[in-house]
Design a protein around this motif. Structure first.
Motif, mmCIF file in Angstrom:
data_model
loop_
_atom_site.group_PDB
_atom_site.id
_atom_site.type_symbol
_atom_site.label_atom_id
_atom_site.label_comp_id
_atom_site.label_asym_id
_atom_site.label_seq_id
_atom_site.Cartn_x
_atom_site.Cartn_y
_atom_site.Cartn_z
ATOM 1 N N ALA A 59 1.163 -1.369 -0.215
ATOM 2 C CA ALA A 59 -0.311 0.547 -0.098
ATOM 3 C C ALA A 59 1.572 1.375 0.019
ATOM 4 N N PRO A 60 1.101 1.487 -0.937
ATOM 5 C CA PRO A 60 2.669 2.685 -0.862
ATOM 6 C C PRO A 60 2.049 3.957 -1.236
ATOM 7 N N LYS A 61 2.549 4.823 -0.572
ATOM 8 C CA LYS A 61 1.507 6.401 -1.279
ATOM 9 C C LYS A 61 2.547 7.122 -2.518
ATOM 10 N N ILE A 62 2.783 7.736 -3.077
ATOM 11 C CA ILE A 62 3.814 8.349 -3.499
ATOM 12 C C ILE A 62 3.480 9.819 -3.786
ATOM 13 N N GLY A 63 4.643 10.568 -3.321
ATOM 14 C CA GLY A 63 4.123 12.219 -2.642
ATOM 15 C C GLY A 63 4.423 12.389 -4.418
ATOM 16 N N ARG A 67 8.389 10.172 -5.304
ATOM 17 C CA ARG A 67 8.505 8.679 -3.744
ATOM 18 C C ARG A 67 8.286 8.181 -3.167
ATOM 19 N N GLN A 68 7.670 7.348 -2.063
ATOM 20 C CA GLN A 68 7.225 7.119 -1.556
ATOM 21 C C GLN A 68 7.086 7.667 0.274
ATOM 22 N N THR A 69 6.313 8.159 0.291
ATOM 23 C CA THR A 69 5.714 9.011 1.488
ATOM 24 C C THR A 69 5.032 8.193 2.848
ATOM 25 N N SER A 70 4.665 6.835 2.692
ATOM 26 C CA SER A 70 4.076 5.804 3.659
ATOM 27 C C SER A 70 3.871 4.680 2.433
ATOM 28 N N VAL A 71 4.271 3.348 3.770
ATOM 29 C CA VAL A 71 3.879 2.199 3.399
ATOM 30 C C VAL A 71 3.640 1.084 4.547
ATOM 31 N N VAL A 72 2.875 0.322 4.240
ATOM 32 C CA VAL A 72 2.519 -0.724 5.292
ATOM 33 C C VAL A 72 3.807 -1.725 5.021
ATOM 34 N N SER A 73 4.579 -1.574 6.318
ATOM 35 C CA SER A 73 6.703 -2.104 6.109
ATOM 36 C C SER A 73 5.867 -3.904 5.698
ATOM 37 N N SER A 98 1.582 6.011 11.094
ATOM 38 C CA SER A 98 0.535 4.575 10.735
ATOM 39 C C SER A 98 0.634 3.831 9.289
ATOM 40 N N GLY A 99 -0.171 2.755 9.732
ATOM 41 C CA GLY A 99 -0.244 2.357 8.448
ATOM 42 C C GLY A 99 -1.991 1.425 9.477
ATOM 43 N N GLY A 100 -1.741 0.312 10.477
ATOM 44 C CA GLY A 100 -3.208 0.368 11.065
ATOM 45 C C GLY A 100 -2.290 -0.826 11.493
#
Length: 402
Positions: A59-63, A67-73, A98-100
Motif C-alpha cells: 500500500a505505498p503512497k507516492i508523493g 518518492r514513497q511517503t508511506s508504506v505498510v512495512s 501509521s498504517g494500521g
C-alpha cells in the motif's frame, strides 16, 4: 501440481513460520500476534499471496516528487521491531507513523489492560489506518492526525515508543513522553545510513543506550522532524551522500578525474561477511567518511565496481578515494574476501588507510552487535561525548566499539 492458497489463516501461519526460520521472530507472543491479525485488512486490493510475503512492502503512497511517503512495512521489519521493543501486557505504547497493521499487532501484545496510540501527519494514511483497524476489529487504538515530532501528549506517558519512519533525530517530546525506565525503537539516520536501534532510558541517566541495533530501510519522517541528506555530485551517475550536519568539503573535479583514471585493487586477507557491521565501523571510525553511490550506468561502463550501486563507505583524501569490494575466496569462512579499489594520485595511501580499518574490524570487532551506540539529549557541545559522534538538532549520537 501446486495449489493456489486463498486461506488467509494458512498464509499467516506460513509467514510466521518463515519469520521464525529466519530468526526474526524469537518469542511466542510476537508469533501469536502475527498469527492473529489479518494483514489483508490493511492492504485492500493486494493479492493475498503478496500480502503475506515476508519481505514485501504494501500500500505505498507516492508523493509529488515520485518518492514513497508511506508504506505498510514488510512483515520481517515489523517482526524485528516488535522483538526489539519487548512489549509486555498492560503497557502504553506510541507508534510514530501509521498504517494500521502494526498498531493492531501492538494491541495484541499489550492486551486488554494496555493501550496503543498511532500518530501520522498524513490525513489519507490516518483515514486508511482507521478503516483497516475498524475492519479488523481493533477500534480501541487511538489514531491521531498530527505531526509526530510532538508525540501524542494527550495519551502519554508511554512505556514504549516505536517509530516506523526514518528519523534524523530523537525529538525532545518523545523523551518528555517516555517513562523511565522506557524504550524507544527508532530507525535512526546518521552517517548517511539507517540503523534500527532500540534505545533504553533508565532512572539514573538522561543518556539513552542501545540494547541492540539492526539493519533496516524506512520512508523518511515528514513535518518538523524532516531533513534531507547532502548529495555531492561527482558526475551525473556518481555521488557522495552525507549527513545534513556534515561540513566536509570535496575536490569534485579531481575526484571525477580520478574515477575515470586507472584504479588499483588490494586485498585484505579477511572475510567479506556482515557487510552492514563493517559499513557501520568504517563510517564511525574514519574522518568525514561519506557514502559513495552510483547509478547502474556507471557500473555497466566500468567506472565503479557493482558494490557502489547500493552505496558503500569511501575514504577520500584530496583527489583520491578508496572503497571496499569483494571477491570469491574459498579460504575465507564466508567464501568471500574483502578488498579495496582505489583511484587517484594517492591511491596507494587511501587504499592502505581503508585496508587498515578493514583489518582492525576483522581482528577486533568481527561479530554482531560490537558497536556501542548512545544518544545524548540536549548536548549542544559534543566535545565531552567520547568516541565517534554526530551532532544533531536535539542531541548527539555516539558510537564506540567493543
Amino acid at each position: 501440481m501446486s495449489l493456489k492458497i486463498e486461506d488467509p489463516a494458512v498464509l499467516r501461519a506460513a509467514m510466521v513460520a518463515a519469520l521464525r526460520d529466519e530468526g526474526l521472530i524469537t518469542s511466542d507472543r510476537v508469533a501469536a500476534a502475527m498469527n492473529t491479525v489479518p494483514r489483508q485488512a490493511f492492504a485492500p486490493g493486494e493479492p493475498l499471496a503478496r500480502v503475506y510475503e515476508t519481505h514485501t512492502t504494501l500500500a505505498p503512497k507516492i508523493g509529488a516528487d515520485g518518492r514513497q511517503t508511506s508504506v505498510v512495512s514488510a512483515s520481517h521489519i515489523q517482526a524485528i521491531q516488535l522483538e526489539q521493543a519487548a512489549i509486555e501486557p498492560g503497557m502504553n505504547v506510541l507508534e510514530v507513523g501509521s498504517g494500521g497493521y502494526n498498531a493492531a499487532l501492538l494491541t495484541e501484545l499489550v492486551g486488554p489492560g494496555g493501550s496503543v496510540t498511532t500518530v501520522d501527519i498524513d490525513a489519507d494514511i490516518v483515514a486508511r489506518a482507521r478503516s483497516g483497524l475498524r475492519t479488523a476489529g481493533y477500534d480501541r487504538v487511538n489514531v491521531v492526525l498530527a505531526d509526530a515530532e510532538y508525540g501524542a501528549p494527550a495519551f502519554a506517558p508511554f512505556d514504549r515508543i516505536i517509530a516506523t519512519v526514518g528519523a534524523f533525530d530523537i525529538p525532545p517530546a518523545w523523551l518528555d513522553q517516555l517513562t523511565a525506565p522506557g524504550r524507544i525503537v527508532v530507525p535512526l539516520r546518521f552517517a548517511a545510513i539507517t540503523r534500527l536501534i532500540a534505545f533504553d532510558r533508565t532512572l539514573d541517566s538522561p543518556v539513552l543506550t542501545a540494547s541492540n541495533y539492526r539493519l533496516g530501510s524506512f520512508v523518511a519522517m515528514q513535518g518538523a522532524g524532516a531533513a534531507s541528506e547532502q548529495m555531492v555530485a561527482i558526475s551525473p551517475d556518481i555521488a557522495l551522500r552525507l549527513d545534513p550536519q556534515s561540513t566536509a568539503t570535496f575536490h569534485v573535479s579531481a575526484l571525477r578525474r580520478a574515477l575515470h583514471g586507472t584504479a588499483i585493487e588490494r586485498w585484505s586477507g579477511t572475510p567479506f561477511d556482515m557487510p552492514d557491521e563493517l559499513e557501520l565501523f568504517l563510517l564511525s571510525s574514519g574522518v568525514d567518511v561519506p557514502m559513495l553511490h552510483a547509478a547502474q550506468r556507471a557500473v555497466d561502463q566500468g567506472v565503479v565496481n557493482r558494490t557502489v550501486r547500493l552505496g558503500t563507505p569511501a575514504i577520500i583524501r584530496g583527489g583520491s578515494l578508496a572503497y571496499r569490494i569483494k571477491r570469491e575466496n574459498g579460504e575465507m569462512v564466508s567464501g568471500y574476501e574483502t578488498g579495496v579499489v582505489a583511484h587517484g594520485p594517492d591511491a596507494e595511501l587511501v587504499a592502505d588507510e581503508l585496508l587498515g580499518l578493514i583489518r582492525e574490524w576483522a581482528g577486533h570487532h568481527y561479530r554482531r552487535g560490537a558497536a556501542r551506540i548512545s544518544y545524548h539529549p540536549g548536548t549542544a557541545d559534543a566535545s565531552n561525548v567520547t568516541g565517534w559522534h554526530a551532532t544533531k538538532r536535539h542531541g548527539s549520537l555516539a558510537v564506540s566499539w567493543s
